[in-house]
Design an enzyme around this catalytic site. Structure first.
Site, mmCIF file in Angstrom:
data_model
loop_
_atom_site.group_PDB
_atom_site.id
_atom_site.type_symbol
_atom_site.label_atom_id
_atom_site.label_comp_id
_atom_site.label_asym_id
_atom_site.label_seq_id
_atom_site.Cartn_x
_atom_site.Cartn_y
_atom_site.Cartn_z
ATOM 1 N N CYS A 1 0.703 -1.429 -0.137
ATOM 2 C CA CYS A 1 0.007 -0.007 -0.014
ATOM 3 C C CYS A 1 0.782 1.119 -0.090
ATOM 4 O O CYS A 1 0.406 2.379 -0.364
ATOM 5 C CB CYS A 1 -0.913 0.101 1.178
ATOM 6 S SG CYS A 1 -2.323 -1.488 1.083
ATOM 7 N N ASN B 1 -10.258 0.155 -0.372
ATOM 8 C CA ASN B 1 -8.882 -0.045 -0.225
ATOM 9 C C ASN B 1 -8.363 -0.464 -1.670
ATOM 10 O O ASN B 1 -8.426 -1.608 -1.910
ATOM 11 C CB ASN B 1 -8.299 -0.552 0.870
ATOM 12 C CG ASN B 1 -6.799 -0.665 0.960
ATOM 13 O OD1 ASN B 1 -6.179 -0.125 -0.058
ATOM 14 N ND2 ASN B 1 -6.259 -1.119 2.146
ATOM 15 N N HIS C 1 -3.618 7.237 2.583
ATOM 16 C CA HIS C 1 -3.805 6.009 2.381
ATOM 17 C C HIS C 1 -5.354 5.522 2.877
ATOM 18 O O HIS C 1 -5.746 5.644 3.748
ATOM 19 C CB HIS C 1 -2.819 4.887 2.673
ATOM 20 C CG HIS C 1 -3.111 3.502 2.174
ATOM 21 N ND1 HIS C 1 -3.688 3.117 0.891
ATOM 22 C CD2 HIS C 1 -3.338 2.613 3.227
ATOM 23 C CE1 HIS C 1 -3.774 1.871 0.967
ATOM 24 N NE2 HIS C 1 -3.743 1.320 2.093
HETATM 25 O O1 UT7 Z 1 -4.029 -1.286 3.508
HETATM 26 C C1 UT7 Z 1 -2.973 -2.199 3.903
HETATM 27 C C2 UT7 Z 1 -2.898 -2.030 5.508
HETATM 28 N N1 UT7 Z 1 -3.999 -2.775 6.044
HETATM 29 C C3 UT7 Z 1 -4.832 -1.903 6.912
HETATM 30 O O2 UT7 Z 1 -4.272 -1.233 7.411
HETATM 31 C C4 UT7 Z 1 -6.113 -2.950 7.536
HETATM 32 C C5 UT7 Z 1 -6.018 -2.752 9.009
HETATM 33 N N2 UT7 Z 1 -7.081 -3.467 9.670
HETATM 34 C C6 UT7 Z 1 -8.393 -2.969 9.717
HETATM 35 O O3 UT7 Z 1 -8.663 -2.145 9.314
HETATM 36 C C7 UT7 Z 1 -9.251 -3.511 10.548
HETATM 37 O O4 UT7 Z 1 -8.621 -4.569 11.666
HETATM 38 C C8 UT7 Z 1 -10.289 -4.557 9.959
HETATM 39 C C9 UT7 Z 1 -11.370 -3.627 9.202
HETATM 40 C C10 UT7 Z 1 -9.729 -5.324 8.756
HETATM 41 C C11 UT7 Z 1 -11.096 -5.457 10.912
HETATM 42 O O5 UT7 Z 1 -11.778 -4.540 11.834
HETATM 43 P P1 UT7 Z 1 -11.372 -4.964 13.467
HETATM 44 O O6 UT7 Z 1 -12.134 -3.857 14.306
HETATM 45 O O7 UT7 Z 1 -10.197 -4.857 13.909
HETATM 46 O O8 UT7 Z 1 -12.291 -6.213 13.616
HETATM 47 P P2 UT7 Z 1 -11.656 -7.413 14.141
HETATM 48 O O9 UT7 Z 1 -10.573 -8.091 13.117
HETATM 49 O O10 UT7 Z 1 -11.041 -7.297 15.636
HETATM 50 O O11 UT7 Z 1 -12.874 -8.444 14.314
HETATM 51 C C12 UT7 Z 1 -13.938 -8.074 15.303
HETATM 52 C C13 UT7 Z 1 -15.028 -9.170 14.893
HETATM 53 C C14 UT7 Z 1 -14.592 -10.497 15.077
HETATM 54 O O12 UT7 Z 1 -15.861 -11.356 15.523
HETATM 55 P P3 UT7 Z 1 -15.144 -11.928 17.255
HETATM 56 O O13 UT7 Z 1 -14.103 -12.617 17.255
HETATM 57 O O14 UT7 Z 1 -15.307 -10.483 18.113
HETATM 58 O O15 UT7 Z 1 -16.805 -12.824 17.457
HETATM 59 C C15 UT7 Z 1 -14.532 -10.816 13.620
HETATM 60 O O16 UT7 Z 1 -14.811 -12.232 13.428
HETATM 61 O O17 UT7 Z 1 -15.722 -8.850 13.886
HETATM 62 C C16 UT7 Z 1 -15.693 -10.074 13.120
HETATM 63 N N3 UT7 Z 1 -15.545 -9.766 11.397
HETATM 64 C C17 UT7 Z 1 -16.728 -9.233 10.989
HETATM 65 N N4 UT7 Z 1 -17.948 -9.333 11.233
HETATM 66 C C18 UT7 Z 1 -18.767 -8.949 10.237
HETATM 67 C C19 UT7 Z 1 -14.529 -9.623 10.928
HETATM 68 N N5 UT7 Z 1 -14.802 -9.343 9.599
HETATM 69 C C20 UT7 Z 1 -16.146 -9.205 9.634
HETATM 70 C C21 UT7 Z 1 -17.197 -8.746 8.832
HETATM 71 N N6 UT7 Z 1 -18.284 -8.637 8.877
HETATM 72 N N7 UT7 Z 1 -16.783 -8.296 7.358
#
Ligand code: UT7
Length: 332
Positions: A116, A286, A256
């Site tokens: 990225c 993204n 970004h």
């Molecule tokens: O561009 C390159 C660099 N990349 C980035 O900068 C991305 C950085 N990361 C992020 O933007 C975020 O971490 C994400 C958007 C990828 C994820 O958001 P988050 O708030 O960190 O969620 P999480 O991974 O901590 O997941 C929280 C919960 C989990 O469920 P439990 O374990 O709490 O029951 C996930 O399974 O949300 C769940 N989850 C979803 N639920 C509904 C993960 N993806 C989804 C989804 N819809 N699409």
């Protein structure tokens, strides 16, 4: 004598027509529009549909628009650098394919892969060729067809990314406009948290790697999030400090577009109000290497000669950085 700086003198961009909305994704994976919107800020993203089309086809549209805007011929371009994580082919470089398709008969070209942060790294690389006085017209492309490496059964990744890209033209400027300063960083130990498991020389493609879905984006979202929030804000603050930039004299942050919350952390650290932050994540998601040039493309009309602009990125690798540009032209 004023030193030669590399100034952006034109911007082109392109996003495919097909719009993949959050509600459509709700039908494909276990997710909701509400979750995606609140956690990322994304509402929809573009997808390049059609057999035989790749990142170069997106880039060619951006390059053609740029040439038209600047009213120059394709044969005038000396060099084209393409930042991409989804090259058309493993080799040759996508830059060469773009140059061929866009008729850049006199340009040499190569690709840069810094995930990225690729566009930022490519922009700074291109600037060196201008600053030395060696070349007069360098195109820097940032493009990705992320849909080609996404697992549409993995709700943690497929909702984030989209396809698109943009291109900028760099030309010499001796009046103080252009790229002023940059902080560019990488830390390869971060590779474990965001990568593509197979398809490289360590693990070439086999039936097994395909069956195991190892050719898709693998991301440990939370870990990447934490590094992104800290590092993107750190370098943005650093570039401000050492160039006497303040919340008042910075006109725009070009961040970004990975997550609206990461963008907010960076702009908060810089003390910038929302109206100084370029944002299109809601419509494009993204696009990896495409995010920064697509922002410049969409906001170009609002930019004024002399505006202080800070570009900032964070991505796989890990890679991150910030670049300070004194904008070189009024669009009209
Ligand atoms: O561009 C390159 C660099 N990349 C980035 O900068 C991305 C950085 N990361 C992020 O933007 C975020 O971490 C994400 C958007 C990828 C994820 O958001 P988050 O708030 O960190 O969620 P999480 O991974 O901590 O997941 C929280 C919960 C989990 O469920 P439990 O374990 O709490 O029951 C996930 O399974 O949300 C769940 N989850 C979803 N639920 C509904 C993960 N993806 C989804 C989804 N819809 N699409």
């Amino acid at each position: 004598m004023q030193k030669i700086q590399a100034a952006i003198t034109a911007v082109g961009g392109y996003v495919p027509d097909y719009i993949l909305t959050n509600s459509e994704l709700e039908k494909i994976v276990d997710t909701t529009d509400e979750w995606i919107t609140t956690r990322t800020g994304i509402k929809e993203r573009r997808i390049l549909k059609g057999e035989g089309l790749g990142s170069s086809d997106i880039a060619v549209e951006a390059v053609k628009e740029l040439l038209k805007k600047r009213k120059i011929g394709a044969e005038e371009i000396d060099l084209l650098i393409c930042a991409t994580t989804t090259p058309d082919l493993q080799f040759p470089a996508t830059a060469n394919i773009i140059s061929d398709k866009a008729g850049l008969a006199n340009a040499f070209g190569f690709d840069i892969n810094a995930a990225c942060s690729g566009f930022l790294f490519a922009l700074n690389t291109g600037a060196q060729f201008i600053e030395t006085g060696k070349y007069k017209k360098v195109i820097v492309v940032g493009v990705d067809k992320m849909s080609s490496i996404l697992n549409y059964e993995d709700r943690a990744t497929c909702i984030i990314f989209g396809d698109g890209g943009g291109a900028v033209l760099l030309e010499p400027n001796s009046e103080g406009y252009g790229i002023v300063d940059s902080v560019l960083k990488s830390d390869g130990s971060g590779r474990v948290h965001l990568h593509q498991k197979a398809g490289g020389s360590v693990k070439p493609a086999t039936v097994e790697t395909v069956m195991n879905k190892e050719h898709f984006v693998y991301q440990e979202g939370q870990t990447v999030f934490k590094f992104a929030v800290k590092n993107m804000a750190d370098v943005a603050a650093q570039i401000m400090e050492r160039n006497d930039l303040t919340a008042e004299n910075v006109a725009w942050l070009v961040p970004h577009q990975a997550n609206k919350r990461i963008i907010a952390a960076t702009s908060d650290r810089m003390g910038l109000p929302e109206e100084k932050v370029m944002l299109n994540i809601e419509r494009y998601g993204n696009t990896t290497n495409g995010t920064l040039p697509l922002c410049l493309w969409e906001y170009e009309k609002q930019l004024k000669k002399g505006d202080n602009i800070v570009l900032a990125a964070f991505g796989g690798g890990f890679t991150w950085g910030a670049t300070y540009i004194k904008w070189a032209y009024d669009t009209n």
